[in-house]
Design a protein around this motif. Structure first.
Motif, PDB file in Angstrom:
ATOM      1  N   ILE A  36       0.821  -1.211   0.000  1.00 53.43           N
ATOM      2  CA  ILE A  36       0.000   0.000   0.000  1.00 53.43           C
ATOM      3  C   ILE A  36       0.852   1.257   0.000  1.00 53.43           C
ATOM      4  N   MET A  37       2.062   1.194   0.549  1.00 55.56           N
ATOM      5  CA  MET A  37       2.985   2.321   0.426  1.00 55.56           C
ATOM      6  C   MET A  37       3.137   2.695  -1.049  1.00 55.56           C
ATOM      7  N   GLY A  38       3.246   1.684  -1.895  1.00 55.21           N
ATOM      8  CA  GLY A  38       3.370   1.938  -3.330  1.00 55.21           C
ATOM      9  C   GLY A  38       2.078   2.394  -3.964  1.00 55.21           C
ATOM     10  N   THR A  85       2.658  11.414   3.732  1.00 53.18           N
ATOM     11  CA  THR A  85       3.261  12.304   4.715  1.00 53.18           C
ATOM     12  C   THR A  85       4.777  12.322   4.582  1.00 53.18           C
ATOM     13  N   VAL A  86       5.392  11.133   4.508  1.00 53.33           N
ATOM     14  CA  VAL A  86       6.846  11.047   4.404  1.00 53.33           C
ATOM     15  C   VAL A  86       7.325  11.582   3.056  1.00 53.33           C
ATOM     16  N   ILE A  87       6.645  11.213   1.977  1.00 54.70           N
ATOM     17  CA  ILE A  87       7.061  11.690   0.659  1.00 54.70           C
ATOM     18  C   ILE A  87       6.922  13.207   0.569  1.00 54.70           C
ATOM     19  N   GLY A  88       5.828  13.733   1.131  1.00 54.84           N
ATOM     20  CA  GLY A  88       5.649  15.184   1.137  1.00 54.84           C
ATOM     21  C   GLY A  88       6.742  15.894   1.913  1.00 54.84           C
ATOM     22  N   LEU A 123      12.359   5.095  -1.573  1.00 54.07           N
ATOM     23  CA  LEU A 123      11.868   4.492  -0.335  1.00 54.07           C
ATOM     24  C   LEU A 123      10.721   3.525  -0.616  1.00 54.07           C
ATOM     25  N   VAL A 124       9.774   3.951  -1.445  1.00 57.35           N
ATOM     26  CA  VAL A 124       8.624   3.110  -1.762  1.00 57.35           C
ATOM     27  C   VAL A 124       9.047   1.877  -2.556  1.00 57.35           C
ATOM     28  N   ALA A 125      10.009   2.036  -3.459  1.00 56.65           N
ATOM     29  CA  ALA A 125      10.527   0.875  -4.192  1.00 56.65           C
ATOM     30  C   ALA A 125      11.095  -0.156  -3.228  1.00 56.65           C
ATOM     31  N   GLY A 126      11.751   0.327  -2.176  1.00 58.26           N
ATOM     32  CA  GLY A 126      12.298  -0.584  -1.172  1.00 58.26           C
ATOM     33  C   GLY A 126      11.219  -1.330  -0.403  1.00 58.26           C
ATOM     34  N   THR A 127      10.118  -0.665  -0.065  1.00 55.62           N
ATOM     35  CA  THR A 127       9.049  -1.344   0.682  1.00 55.62           C
ATOM     36  C   THR A 127       8.388  -2.428  -0.169  1.00 55.62           C
ATOM     37  N   LEU A 128       8.219  -2.173  -1.459  1.00 54.30           N
ATOM     38  CA  LEU A 128       7.629  -3.185  -2.339  1.00 54.30           C
ATOM     39  C   LEU A 128       8.545  -4.396  -2.473  1.00 54.30           C
TER      40      LEU A 128
END
Length: 435
Positions: A262-264, A394-397, A412-417
């Motif tokens: 969902i982060m992605g 929030t973090v990306i902003g 960061l999101v690529a890492g979570t996926l």
């Protein structure tokens, strides 16, 4: 057990297929339309952002927090909402959810300060809590596991369809309605896109059946066949109580995996217009038209993935591969900020990956959750994981405000996926979910 033997005596596979096709035809179009509106009302703030930040003098950090605070209310009320749906019935509860969230989404048109934005978005999360997991739970009442993968994929197709329709519609409304009645275009966006949700809520109240036993449009023999299929499906589940669900390490692991996916998903939903705008395209209508490309590809990949998963009875790799594909897409976006063509290619990879991974993921927990444990477990996984909807924007902003670029947030999101894919590969056994 061969799935065709799960159907009641006297019904061969073709007859059973016909019955389930009728059930799908009766419920899926309505649930699909509801999901389209739910997702549109949840993320249209991403398009409104293109104008409202300047009009209200809001920062990227305020936008990120405002977009994400929705998920705090969603998290707090998700499990109670799904338990209430299980207790009082989907017809009343889904209708209530749709009408209240549509009214609150409309109220976003009149916010003028950061605090007002935070309050409305938080209340919107409370109102919508339980909607998607409630529909997933509802499908378990009507379709056994070996028939449910494609149904979930068709339902969740509302995600890319909302993007395909919502992008051009949002861009058009923001451009064409600007100044009408002395209001900004983004205000009309919130008002006009909320109205269909209220109407659909009324239709849900009049049309849904809470249980198989209530389906007067099926014969007694057909109702008996479906109920036997559902009952036999439930006997293979290991978490049928609420207590067992909350104590299960596997349930919490799945919540973490979904959190990473969902982060992605919300990085795409909330920042796609900004990524396209960053390539030099500023017209909201054109930005909306370009968003059709990723979501069209995502819709096709989701349907094909659902069919493949059901055909091969394989669940794990049908989540792992899309998650890794989306991770690669975010890396492409992070390195092509000044190329519209390459950015759209990266966004298409992201959309195909996350949109396909999400419905395939839900085949994992629904393979071993049953009864009240399913109501609690689906809601627990979904609500906990949807905190990513708060953290992601929030973090990306905040990172964008600090660095002036989206690249660090996209990495960061690529890492979570990638982490989601590794967790499924390492800790979710095929024997548990491949059926």
């Amino acid at each position: 057990m061969n799935p065709t033997t799960n159907d009641a005596a006297g019904y061969h596979a073709g007859a059973a297929d016909s019955v389930y096709a009728r059930i799908a035809l009766r419920f899926l179009p309505l649930l699909f339309a509801c999901y389209v509106m739910a997702y549109l009302d949840r993320v249209n703030v991403g398009f409104a952002k293109l104008q409202m930040l300047n009009d209200l003098q809001l920062s990227e950090t305020v936008y990120g927090l405002g977009a994400g605070v929705f998920f705090l209310g969603y998290f707090i009320f998700e499990v109670p909402s799904n338990l209430l749906l299980h207790k009082i019935g989907a017809r009343r509860w889904i209708a209530r959810i749709m009408i209240t969230w549509s009214i609150l989404s409309m109220c976003t048109a009149w916010v003028s300060t950061p605090l007002q934005l935070y309050v409305v978005r938080f209340l919107l999360g409370i109102a919508e809590a339980g909607f998607y997991p409630g529909m997933l739970l509802y499908l378990t009442y009507w379709f056994p596991a070996h028939r449910r993968g494609r149904m979930v994929a068709l339902l969740t197709a509302g995600n890319p369809v909302s993007g395909m329709l919502g992008g051009p519609l949002s861009g058009f409304l923001m451009t064409s309605m600007a100044g009408v009645g002395g209001m900004y275009g983004w205000q009309w966006l919130f008002i006009l896109e909320a109205l269909p949700g209220i109407l659909l809520g009324i239709v849900v109240f009049r049309h849904l059946n809470d249980r198989v036993a209530d389906a007067g449009w099926l014969s007694a023999e057909e109702r008996a066949m479906v109920q036997r299929d559902i009952d036999m499906d439930n006997t293979s589940r290991t978490h049928a109580s609420i207590g067992a669900t909350f104590k299960s390490g596997r349930v919490w692991l799945l919540a973490l995996i979904l959190f990473c996916i969902i982060m992605g998903s919300y990085a795409l939903s909330f920042w796609q217009p900004t990524i396209i705008k960053g390539t030099g395209i500023t017209n909201p209508t054109l930005i909306g038209i370009l968003t059709i490309i990723p979501y069209t590809a995502a819709l096709l990949s989701m349907i094909l993935m659902g069919r493949s998963a059901d055909k091969h009875r394989e669940r794990r790799w049908h989540v792992i591969v899309p998650a890794l594909f989306a991770a690669c897409g975010f890396v492409v976006c992070a390195n092509t900020a000044h190329s519209a063509v390459l950015s759209v290619v990266g966004l298409t990879m992201v959309a195909m990956g996350v949109v396909s991974a999400l419905p395939m993921f839900w085949a994992l927990p629904t393979s071993f959750l049953g009864g009240a444990g399913a109501a609690a477990g689906i809601a627990l996984i979904n609500s906990t994981a949807n905190l990513a909807g708060f953290i992601s924007p929030t973090v990306i902003g905040a990172l964008k405000s600090m660095t002036g670029t989206l690249s660090s947030g996209l990495y960061l999101v690529a890492g979570t996926l990638t982490l989601a894919a590794l967790l499924i590969w390492a800790f979710i056994p095929a024997r548990l979910v491949n059926r």
